[in-house]
Design a protein around this motif. Sequence first.
Motif, mmCIF file in Angstrom:
data_model
loop_
_atom_site.group_PDB
_atom_site.id
_atom_site.type_symbol
_atom_site.label_atom_id
_atom_site.label_comp_id
_atom_site.label_asym_id
_atom_site.label_seq_id
_atom_site.Cartn_x
_atom_site.Cartn_y
_atom_site.Cartn_z
ATOM 1 N N LEU A 89 0.599 -1.206 -0.131
ATOM 2 C CA LEU A 89 0.394 -0.218 -0.037
ATOM 3 C C LEU A 89 0.528 1.511 -0.136
ATOM 4 N N PRO A 273 -0.147 9.230 2.063
ATOM 5 C CA PRO A 273 -1.419 9.531 3.246
ATOM 6 C C PRO A 273 -2.220 8.267 2.844
ATOM 7 N N ARG A 274 -2.834 7.082 2.624
ATOM 8 C CA ARG A 274 -3.141 5.241 2.523
ATOM 9 C C ARG A 274 -2.476 4.774 3.863
ATOM 10 N N SER A 275 -1.223 4.581 3.770
ATOM 11 C CA SER A 275 -0.057 3.609 4.065
ATOM 12 C C SER A 275 0.130 4.246 5.491
ATOM 13 N N ASN A 276 0.007 6.283 5.890
ATOM 14 C CA ASN A 276 0.753 6.085 6.898
ATOM 15 C C ASN A 276 2.247 6.335 7.428
#
Lengths: 355, 200, 315
Positions: A89, A273-276
């Motif tokens: 991700l 953003p999506r995975s931090n």
Amino acid sequence: MTIRFNDETFRDDYTFFNSPEAIARFPFPFDRDDYMYSVNMEPHKTGPEGTPFNVRFDVDEHYVSEMRDREITLTEDPLRCQSLPHMELAGWDLLELIMRSKAEDYPELFELHCDGDRWHWINRPLGIDQRFTFGDATTLPYGPMEYITRQAQGDFAVLDQREDNLWMDAGMVTSQADWSLDFDIGMNFFEWHAPVPKAHEMGIFQRALKFLMQINQDNPARRLNWTMTVNPRLDTSPENYHKWGPEKRTITSENVGQKQYLRVELQTFWRLPRSNALAFPIRCYLINLEDLVSVPKWGRRLHRVLRDLPDELADYKGFAVNRPVIVDYLSQHDDGAATSAGIYPTADDAPRTPA
Amino acid sequence: MTQVTFSPSIKTRPVYAPLQSQGDAPAILLCEGDGALAILDLAARDASVLGRAHLIHIPAGTAHGPRLRALGARMYHEAPSFEALAARYGKALADATMSTRLYLAGTEGLIAKATAAALAAGLPHQAIQAEHRGSIARRMQCVHCKGVTEEVTTDPFTCSHCGLTLFVRDHFSRRLGAFQGVCVDAETPGDVPATQEIRP
Amino acid sequence: MSARLLRVTEVAPLTPLVTRFRFEDPDGAPLPLFSGGAHVVVEMPDEGVLRRNAYSLISAPDDGSGYEIAVRREDTGRGGSRYMHSQVTPGTLMTVTSPVNLFSLDLRARKHVLIAGGIGITPFLSQLRQLARMQAPFELHYAARSRAEAAGLAFLPSAPNIHLHISDEGNRMDLGAILTGQPLGTHVYTCGPEGLITSVEQAAARLNWPKAALHSEAFLSPPPGKPFDVTLARSGRTLTVGPNQSLLEALEAAEIDIPWSCRGGACGQCETAVTACHGRIDHNDHWLSDDDRAAQQKIMPCVSRFQGQHLAIDR
């Protein structure tokens, strides 16, 4: 802006060169006449117009040849690019960040068209035209991180954030300053920095980690790191140390100006953003001493920094054996004049006094 | 057998401590050679640690087996080598739950291999304890050819796969279960320092 | 902390006490995506006091068309949630920060066990969407007093791995049973009242779970309290912190520059050195260690307060 891409090599016959424009915008790493470790973080994408500090992912005259060199390295050793299974991700996050940044910052070179998850990417310098489904790795020739970092200069580490630490869980590393991704993958921030002398005792890594974990999406950060390399070689990996090591002993007072390079890493840090996860690109810039001293301020300053550097750091950075020759060469380009603050020359810097 | 005190080193160099009982939690206990003595000591401090334990022993030329068997673990097994044990150890990890604790005792090589397999199976590193007993020989990965040389006792040593002469670093990868070996004469081929016994 | 002005486009009650708010960019621009468990901070100009409250995002992490939050009205609180419920209507423009995640999923997990109490369901609503997209195995346990008060119900499908524990119906959560027998690689996430988080920690400790597999987020808002004075060591100024104001808010009102992120005692950004303390700091944060608390040389101005004669801080 048009960029003329150099046709050059980073191995064997070493035809790498910097144009006058590349010398003028070189990210010289010292803002004062001495050096010690520090948590020298600052906001990224701030800096003089035209310098590598003012774009998200700098594309310069070495782009096409660097990507060719990466291809050679990966063909010989595919383990230079690895991603632990949970990092896919983050790979997509990184792909999006780089594609969007390049398409916006260099519209004449790159284009990105998105229709929902159906994406179309055009990379003109490398002659790539790719349609794929965002999030579906089977629609790309490589995993997302490998795909995009075969098209982006510099090494890339992708760090997972958990247990109050950052973990080196994915990376594309073909131009490293002597560390092995294959060995270090899966390590936390303190572990992969374990071999660095002094800095642990100084609390550098504690402070740096705290800073990095708090980087958020809107505020990418950067810092500069540096070392010295003989020949304009990108692949100074431990894997191939027995192959390039002998070159380190070829420096003489006659060739030091041409063969000895200052190697600068422009490290940037991005919250994904999506995975931090945290993306950690490590962009390498090379300049030989001869070109470097053409900027009088840099010649003076590099002389003072290298002359006064603690032995332990010269050892760690791997140039202790050549330090006397380097310092001797640079001393001929240091007339003792004062240097201005900051890294680029200003009107306050005197022209060079003839030796 | 006296226990080894290792010199202070960098942060990746593994450190070991005497096993501490976590009570009668489900447990896998794996010991090699004189590592058996660490398990016997642990059981002497708290016998309940064996109540739900799967105890596995690799004798490696020692004769501790009968005393270990007599501890009365729920399951007891002896294996001739770690490699012979791979499938059984893998099954024990696959059947483990988040309550399972892993106790390891033996040489650095055994601890390194067993830890790497347990982490790969999803065991959190906090669930693993290791006590060093026996030889201080190291498991070394050659950074150049990636081959692992077992039982390294000298610095430098010869890579058993590619033949390069490597120096012994303290930098250790838990994932690989190995220390890093790097070519010692890369810059000046043939100029190799005198061989020394590695020190703890 | 970067923030943008967003327009409220929907205000919809979920239960008598909990309301859902949707924010969109006024020009329709896409908003930054986020990861499951992330929160934003919403600014509220509440009768002269600028409140900034953190709320978990409940919308899909990969949907940048808008952000949604669910706010429970706390009538005994300091007023932030009352402001949201009474002053905010569709069309209101509000300043909202970019998402930050202090409660992210451990993406290595082979299984995720989510335990929610009451309004603590909110961070899980975005996590559930991320888990579905990743096709990751999970189970959710959601405890609420009654169905009428369970604001998350509207968002939860009926599925065998979604478990409701409604105490009015005598169906209480058995943490021991939930935590027993979970396979290697399971991670547990708890969000809800402090008591629930403590209970999960205790049950996990009894069952020998390693702490690294436990994650929690306590939804802290700054507790009200008695007013107190604080001296700013750098300028010598003295401020009074009001009963419904946090020390952080008092510093901001006095235009003292201070970094912040979660405003709930978890992220560590606003940590401040204490230069003099004659009295007792009420440490309400989750950031400082027990030793730090006892030493009384640091304070988290976002949630902690003071009782006593004199407090001076390094600001």
